[in-house]
Design an enzyme around this catalytic site. Sequence first.
Site, PDB file in Angstrom:
ATOM      1  N   ASP A   1      -4.772  20.593 -17.974  1.00  0.00           N
ATOM      2  CA  ASP A   1      -3.547  20.232 -17.261  1.00  0.00           C
ATOM      3  C   ASP A   1      -3.529  20.851 -15.864  1.00  0.00           C
ATOM      4  O   ASP A   1      -4.020  21.966 -15.660  1.00  0.00           O
ATOM      5  CB  ASP A   1      -2.319  20.711 -18.064  1.00  0.00           C
ATOM      6  CG  ASP A   1      -1.040  20.038 -17.587  1.00  0.00           C
ATOM      7  OD1 ASP A   1      -1.115  19.038 -16.841  1.00  0.00           O
ATOM      8  OD2 ASP A   1       0.045  20.512 -17.963  1.00  0.00           O
ATOM      9  N   GLY A   2      -2.950  20.119 -14.931  1.00  0.00           N
ATOM     10  CA  GLY A   2      -2.768  20.644 -13.572  1.00  0.00           C
ATOM     11  C   GLY A   2      -3.688  20.034 -12.529  1.00  0.00           C
ATOM     12  O   GLY A   2      -3.668  20.437 -11.368  1.00  0.00           O
TER      13      GLY A   2
ATOM     14  N   ASN B   1      -1.311   8.551 -21.639  1.00  0.00           N
ATOM     15  CA  ASN B   1      -1.848   8.595 -20.273  1.00  0.00           C
ATOM     16  C   ASN B   1      -2.150   7.216 -19.681  1.00  0.00           C
ATOM     17  O   ASN B   1      -2.357   7.086 -18.473  1.00  0.00           O
ATOM     18  CB  ASN B   1      -3.108   9.472 -20.208  1.00  0.00           C
ATOM     19  CG  ASN B   1      -2.820  10.946 -20.311  1.00  0.00           C
ATOM     20  OD1 ASN B   1      -3.644  11.734 -20.771  1.00  0.00           O
ATOM     21  ND2 ASN B   1      -1.626  11.370 -19.884  1.00  0.00           N
TER      22      ASN B   1
ATOM     23  N   HIS C   1      -8.957  15.329 -10.695  1.00  0.00           N
ATOM     24  CA  HIS C   1      -9.650  15.016 -11.954  1.00  0.00           C
ATOM     25  C   HIS C   1     -11.156  15.234 -11.812  1.00  0.00           C
ATOM     26  O   HIS C   1     -11.812  15.682 -12.744  1.00  0.00           O
ATOM     27  CB  HIS C   1      -9.356  13.577 -12.383  1.00  0.00           C
ATOM     28  CG  HIS C   1      -7.915  13.340 -12.710  1.00  0.00           C
ATOM     29  ND1 HIS C   1      -7.182  14.203 -13.501  1.00  0.00           N
ATOM     30  CD2 HIS C   1      -7.052  12.354 -12.352  1.00  0.00           C
ATOM     31  CE1 HIS C   1      -5.941  13.752 -13.618  1.00  0.00           C
ATOM     32  NE2 HIS C   1      -5.836  12.652 -12.919  1.00  0.00           N
TER      33      HIS C   1
ATOM     34  N   SER D   1       2.342  18.923 -26.546  1.00  0.00           N
ATOM     35  CA  SER D   1       2.117  17.548 -26.072  1.00  0.00           C
ATOM     36  C   SER D   1       1.303  16.677 -27.032  1.00  0.00           C
ATOM     37  O   SER D   1       0.375  15.976 -26.618  1.00  0.00           O
ATOM     38  CB  SER D   1       1.438  17.571 -24.693  1.00  0.00           C
ATOM     39  OG  SER D   1       2.241  18.231 -23.755  1.00  0.00           O
TER      40      SER D   1
ATOM     41  N   ARG E   1      -4.681  12.492  -6.357  1.00  0.00           N
ATOM     42  CA  ARG E   1      -4.743  13.081  -7.706  1.00  0.00           C
ATOM     43  C   ARG E   1      -6.136  12.942  -8.322  1.00  0.00           C
ATOM     44  O   ARG E   1      -6.608  13.808  -9.052  1.00  0.00           O
ATOM     45  CB  ARG E   1      -3.715  12.402  -8.611  1.00  0.00           C
ATOM     46  CG  ARG E   1      -2.271  12.694  -8.257  1.00  0.00           C
ATOM     47  CD  ARG E   1      -1.329  11.860  -9.128  1.00  0.00           C
ATOM     48  NE  ARG E   1      -1.556  12.081 -10.546  1.00  0.00           N
ATOM     49  CZ  ARG E   1      -1.089  13.140 -11.214  1.00  0.00           C
ATOM     50  NH1 ARG E   1      -0.366  14.049 -10.607  1.00  0.00           N
ATOM     51  NH2 ARG E   1      -1.345  13.284 -12.494  1.00  0.00           N
TER      52      ARG E   1
ATOM     53  N   ARG F   1       3.929  23.693 -23.923  1.00  0.00           N
ATOM     54  CA  ARG F   1       4.167  22.764 -25.034  1.00  0.00           C
ATOM     55  C   ARG F   1       2.840  22.201 -25.526  1.00  0.00           C
ATOM     56  O   ARG F   1       1.810  22.277 -24.848  1.00  0.00           O
ATOM     57  CB  ARG F   1       5.122  21.647 -24.621  1.00  0.00           C
ATOM     58  CG  ARG F   1       4.702  20.905 -23.385  1.00  0.00           C
ATOM     59  CD  ARG F   1       5.632  19.747 -23.053  1.00  0.00           C
ATOM     60  NE  ARG F   1       5.283  19.189 -21.768  1.00  0.00           N
ATOM     61  CZ  ARG F   1       5.918  19.460 -20.618  1.00  0.00           C
ATOM     62  NH1 ARG F   1       6.961  20.267 -20.618  1.00  0.00           N
ATOM     63  NH2 ARG F   1       5.514  18.937 -19.484  1.00  0.00           N
TER      64      ARG F   1
END
Length: 246
Positions: A24-25, A72, A41, A199, A37, A197
Amino acid sequence: MANTIKAGEQERSGLPRHIAIILDGNGRWAKKRGLPRTAGHAVGAETFRKIATYCKNIGVEYLTVYAFSTENWKRPPEEVKTIMKLLKNYLQEAIDTMEKDKIKMKVLGDVDELSDELKEMVAHTNEISQRYEGFQANICLNYGGRAEIVKAAERYAADLAAGKVQPGLDEAGFASYLYSAGIPDPDLLIRPGGEKRLSNFLLWQCAYSEFYYTDVLWPDFSTAELDKAIAEFQSRDRRYGKVKNP
Ligand code: FPP
């Protein structure tokens, strides 16, 4: 932590046998740098490679990462395309080097919705893995924890209806219908990126996992950060519902 722990010494060293990570992030990492973004990745995929190699070298037996959830698909098409391309490249390289690098690779998730090309690569990777012993990396792809449990129940019901199994199911029996059949439960679950969390990740398998959260974004996650997570894991008291000194 020095690279001195050899495979097989996990019990003695208290090293987690199986580490699971929610990647994540990536998006925030890229945004902070004014990049798309998708650039996050790409760096995230490199971080996975680095961390997987490190896990193998220090004697962790299984690394499972949450790379793409069933939810996703709702991301912008360009982003989904980039993630799939990164996964394709990774699987292709893995297929080429699995034997040499002594690694096994398994994809966990509903592969039916993937492209035919990716589906074939997943099948090939899973098939080659059955021939090898050694460190195993699991990539959760089009994965959802609840869906996995529902699918397992459906498969069990089908086997029961076909007379392939007798009525009566225990936890180990049920686990053998999950994507993760044969893989020990994660000892340590790491979530970088600041959220706290689960998820929908490995809902069944994480029943007794130790959780470690960090604000570090996944592309920045380093081997030193992994050492920190492992050190914290080693300081935890895992009681599995029991009382230590009654
Ligand atoms: C979550 O970060 C990350 C993903 C949904 C994709 C993870 C995929 C990769 C790292 C590439 C896959 C490659 C391999 C080899 C495993 P985010 O986009 O939700 O980040 P944000 O919360 O900052 O937006």
